[in-house]
Motif scaffolding. Sequence first.
Motif, PDB file in Angstrom:
ATOM      1  N   ILE A  84       0.839  -1.195   0.000  1.00 24.13           N
ATOM      2  CA  ILE A  84       0.000   0.000   0.000  1.00 24.13           C
ATOM      3  C   ILE A  84       0.873   1.244   0.000  1.00 24.13           C
ATOM      4  O   ILE A  84       1.615   1.498   0.959  1.00 24.13           O
ATOM      5  N   ASN A  85       0.798   2.010  -1.064  1.00 16.97           N
ATOM      6  CA  ASN A  85       1.515   3.278  -1.150  1.00 16.97           C
ATOM      7  C   ASN A  85       0.577   4.393  -0.693  1.00 16.97           C
ATOM      8  O   ASN A  85      -0.426   4.681  -1.346  1.00 16.97           O
ATOM      9  N   ASP A  86       0.922   5.023   0.433  1.00 16.32           N
ATOM     10  CA  ASP A  86       0.042   6.047   1.015  1.00 16.32           C
ATOM     11  C   ASP A  86       0.417   7.437   0.491  1.00 16.32           C
ATOM     12  O   ASP A  86       0.832   8.317   1.247  1.00 16.32           O
ATOM     13  N   ALA A  87       0.269   7.610  -0.840  1.00 17.49           N
ATOM     14  CA  ALA A  87       0.544   8.900  -1.492  1.00 17.49           C
ATOM     15  C   ALA A  87       1.957   9.398  -1.183  1.00 17.49           C
ATOM     16  O   ALA A  87       2.144  10.568  -0.800  1.00 17.49           O
ATOM     17  N   SER A  88       2.928   8.540  -1.349  1.00 20.57           N
ATOM     18  CA  SER A  88       4.324   8.928  -1.103  1.00 20.57           C
ATOM     19  C   SER A  88       4.751  10.053  -2.039  1.00 20.57           C
ATOM     20  O   SER A  88       4.327  10.119  -3.203  1.00 20.57           O
ATOM     21  N   GLN A  89       5.627  10.911  -1.520  1.00 17.38           N
ATOM     22  CA  GLN A  89       6.124  12.038  -2.304  1.00 17.38           C
ATOM     23  C   GLN A  89       7.440  11.719  -3.002  1.00 17.38           C
ATOM     24  O   GLN A  89       7.967  12.543  -3.737  1.00 17.38           O
ATOM     25  N   ASP A  90       7.979  10.538  -2.783  1.00 16.28           N
ATOM     26  CA  ASP A  90       9.237  10.141  -3.408  1.00 16.28           C
ATOM     27  C   ASP A  90       8.950   9.073  -4.474  1.00 16.28           C
ATOM     28  O   ASP A  90       7.886   9.069  -5.082  1.00 16.28           O
ATOM     29  N   ILE A 137       2.841  -9.617  -5.730  1.00 14.06           N
ATOM     30  CA  ILE A 137       2.613  -8.249  -5.268  1.00 14.06           C
ATOM     31  C   ILE A 137       1.367  -7.650  -5.912  1.00 14.06           C
ATOM     32  O   ILE A 137       1.229  -7.650  -7.137  1.00 14.06           O
ATOM     33  N   GLN A 138       0.477  -7.136  -5.075  1.00  9.65           N
ATOM     34  CA  GLN A 138      -0.671  -6.360  -5.532  1.00  9.65           C
ATOM     35  C   GLN A 138      -0.547  -4.963  -4.936  1.00  9.65           C
ATOM     36  O   GLN A 138      -0.473  -4.817  -3.713  1.00  9.65           O
ATOM     37  N   CYS A 139      -0.515  -3.963  -5.775  1.00 14.23           N
ATOM     38  CA  CYS A 139      -0.290  -2.587  -5.328  1.00 14.23           C
ATOM     39  C   CYS A 139      -1.613  -1.860  -5.122  1.00 14.23           C
ATOM     40  O   CYS A 139      -2.493  -1.881  -5.987  1.00 14.23           O
ATOM     41  N   ILE A 140      -1.752  -1.234  -3.959  1.00 16.22           N
ATOM     42  CA  ILE A 140      -2.895  -0.372  -3.658  1.00 16.22           C
ATOM     43  C   ILE A 140      -2.342   1.039  -3.479  1.00 16.22           C
ATOM     44  O   ILE A 140      -1.512   1.272  -2.597  1.00 16.22           O
ATOM     45  N   ASP A 141      -2.787   1.954  -4.307  1.00 12.11           N
ATOM     46  CA  ASP A 141      -2.218   3.300  -4.320  1.00 12.11           C
ATOM     47  C   ASP A 141      -3.225   4.324  -3.808  1.00 12.11           C
ATOM     48  O   ASP A 141      -4.338   4.439  -4.344  1.00 12.11           O
ATOM     49  N   HIS A 142      -2.839   5.058  -2.760  1.00 13.41           N
ATOM     50  CA  HIS A 142      -3.654   6.161  -2.258  1.00 13.41           C
ATOM     51  C   HIS A 142      -3.256   7.448  -2.977  1.00 13.41           C
ATOM     52  O   HIS A 142      -2.074   7.781  -3.017  1.00 13.41           O
ATOM     53  N   LYS A 143      -4.238   8.148  -3.510  1.00 10.75           N
ATOM     54  CA  LYS A 143      -3.948   9.409  -4.193  1.00 10.75           C
ATOM     55  C   LYS A 143      -3.659  10.538  -3.213  1.00 10.75           C
ATOM     56  O   LYS A 143      -2.971  11.498  -3.535  1.00 10.75           O
ATOM     57  N   ALA A 194       6.757   4.006  -7.733  1.00  8.22           N
ATOM     58  CA  ALA A 194       7.440   3.488  -8.922  1.00  8.22           C
ATOM     59  C   ALA A 194       8.240   2.228  -8.588  1.00  8.22           C
ATOM     60  O   ALA A 194       8.267   1.273  -9.379  1.00  8.22           O
ATOM     61  N   LEU A 195       8.863   2.221  -7.434  1.00  5.11           N
ATOM     62  CA  LEU A 195       9.648   1.058  -7.026  1.00  5.11           C
ATOM     63  C   LEU A 195       8.747  -0.146  -6.741  1.00  5.11           C
ATOM     64  O   LEU A 195       9.105  -1.287  -7.064  1.00  5.11           O
ATOM     65  N   ILE A 196       7.584   0.098  -6.133  1.00  6.01           N
ATOM     66  CA  ILE A 196       6.635  -0.993  -5.893  1.00  6.01           C
ATOM     67  C   ILE A 196       6.156  -1.568  -7.221  1.00  6.01           C
ATOM     68  O   ILE A 196       6.101  -2.794  -7.404  1.00  6.01           O
ATOM     69  N   GLN A 197       5.820  -0.691  -8.148  1.00  6.32           N
ATOM     70  CA  GLN A 197       5.339  -1.146  -9.455  1.00  6.32           C
ATOM     71  C   GLN A 197       6.412  -1.913 -10.210  1.00  6.32           C
ATOM     72  O   GLN A 197       6.105  -2.883 -10.919  1.00  6.32           O
ATOM     73  N   LYS A 198       7.661  -1.502 -10.065  1.00  9.29           N
ATOM     74  CA  LYS A 198       8.755  -2.222 -10.714  1.00  9.29           C
ATOM     75  C   LYS A 198       8.896  -3.613 -10.111  1.00  9.29           C
ATOM     76  O   LYS A 198       9.071  -4.611 -10.834  1.00  9.29           O
ATOM     77  N   GLN A 199       8.805  -3.692  -8.775  1.00 10.42           N
ATOM     78  CA  GLN A 199       8.885  -5.005  -8.120  1.00 10.42           C
ATOM     79  C   GLN A 199       7.683  -5.872  -8.481  1.00 10.42           C
ATOM     80  O   GLN A 199       7.801  -7.098  -8.554  1.00 10.42           O
ATOM     81  N   GLN A 200       6.571  -5.228  -8.721  1.00  9.18           N
ATOM     82  CA  GLN A 200       5.360  -5.959  -9.086  1.00  9.18           C
ATOM     83  C   GLN A 200       5.554  -6.715 -10.403  1.00  9.18           C
ATOM     84  O   GLN A 200       5.004  -7.812 -10.582  1.00  9.18           O
ATOM     85  N   GLN A 201       6.342  -6.148 -11.303  1.00 13.69           N
ATOM     86  CA  GLN A 201       6.617  -6.801 -12.585  1.00 13.69           C
ATOM     87  C   GLN A 201       7.515  -8.023 -12.408  1.00 13.69           C
ATOM     88  O   GLN A 201       7.456  -8.963 -13.201  1.00 13.69           O
ATOM     89  N   GLU A 202       8.309  -8.005 -11.339  1.00 13.38           N
ATOM     90  CA  GLU A 202       9.243  -9.100 -11.099  1.00 13.38           C
ATOM     91  C   GLU A 202       8.681 -10.164 -10.159  1.00 13.38           C
ATOM     92  O   GLU A 202       9.169 -11.289 -10.128  1.00 13.38           O
ATOM     93  N   ASP A 203       7.680  -9.784  -9.375  1.00 17.03           N
ATOM     94  CA  ASP A 203       7.111 -10.698  -8.391  1.00 17.03           C
ATOM     95  C   ASP A 203       5.589 -10.679  -8.529  1.00 17.03           C
ATOM     96  O   ASP A 203       4.930  -9.702  -8.170  1.00 17.03           O
ATOM     97  N   ALA A 204       5.028 -11.754  -9.053  1.00 19.77           N
ATOM     98  CA  ALA A 204       3.590 -11.816  -9.331  1.00 19.77           C
ATOM     99  C   ALA A 204       2.744 -11.814  -8.064  1.00 19.77           C
ATOM    100  O   ALA A 204       1.522 -11.608  -8.122  1.00 19.77           O
TER     101      ALA A 204
END
Length: 312
Positions: A37-43, A59-65, A47-57
């Motif tokens: 869960i990315n809680d609207a990070s400013q850094d 991972i499910q990403c939940i993104d807070h705007k 992007a790093l979670i999404q990149k890892q998601q491509q390498e590790d099936a």
Amino acid sequence: MYKNHKIAVIVPAYNEEELIVETLQGIPPFVDIIFAINDASQDHTLALIQKQQQEDARIQCIDHKTNQGLGKSLIDGYVASKHSDTDITAVMAGDNQMHPDDLPMLLDQIIDHGYDYVKGNRLLHQNITVMPRYRFWGNALLTILTKFATGYYAMMDPQCGYTAIRNSALRKIPIEQMTRGYGYNADILCMLNIQRFRVTDAEVRPVYDREKSKIKLWKYIPKTSWILTRLFFRRLWQRYVILDFHPLVLFYFFAFFNTLCILFPFTVRFFVMYFTYHELPKTTLTILIFTFLISFQSILFAIWMDMDYNKN
């Protein structure tokens, strides 16, 4: 899968670009699903979670705007997990502060010993001296308050976020109503106590390396203390009045009534008379002492009954 149980891990993250990759890569291979869960990070955390998601099936990403707090990140992770086919849900922070080798010890308490919720206890570890001193004393204060608020008096280190919960228990508590900021750990314990679920500790190692705590104790302790006070009264009402009746609520009520309606006003009267007439008002002092003693005794009886009722 771990011992024929499907495992999910929630990884809340806010501005964790330095450590999020290590955290995700370090999660044991027996874990079936990872809710990051990315809680609207400013850094670059997202992007790093999404990149890892491509390498590790897994991972499910939940993104807070917008930033919604640690509690809301956990709520979203728990809701996603309880709607999945997993059996146990663990939490590992995105700052790599929770050692992945300790995860089996939490899971074993649920699978082998029948507990519903397990939380890490860093105070049991022989290397506890690595915990910063100000954290240790802040933790000790909040531990005492959390015992009263949640009813789990044998529990230690309630501020440790390394936890695991049986999904069958997760589905029976109103997890969507959990506190969205800090204080969530006591809130979920309170929910579990009201429903009489079994909770225990498991030894985990304290990890303090490159992670930087976002907690400001001078703000965190007063705010959390107020939350714990509310949880205490909520637990008394729901467990000992609505779901079941226990006379300990009468002892608590008697003590609170005496304090608010007798002890406090007579304390004010005592000091007003003392500074006005420059002598001790003996009758007022006698009432104060008597009221304090019976109120204190009433609270002790209530605590004793609460501990006895929750000992299992």
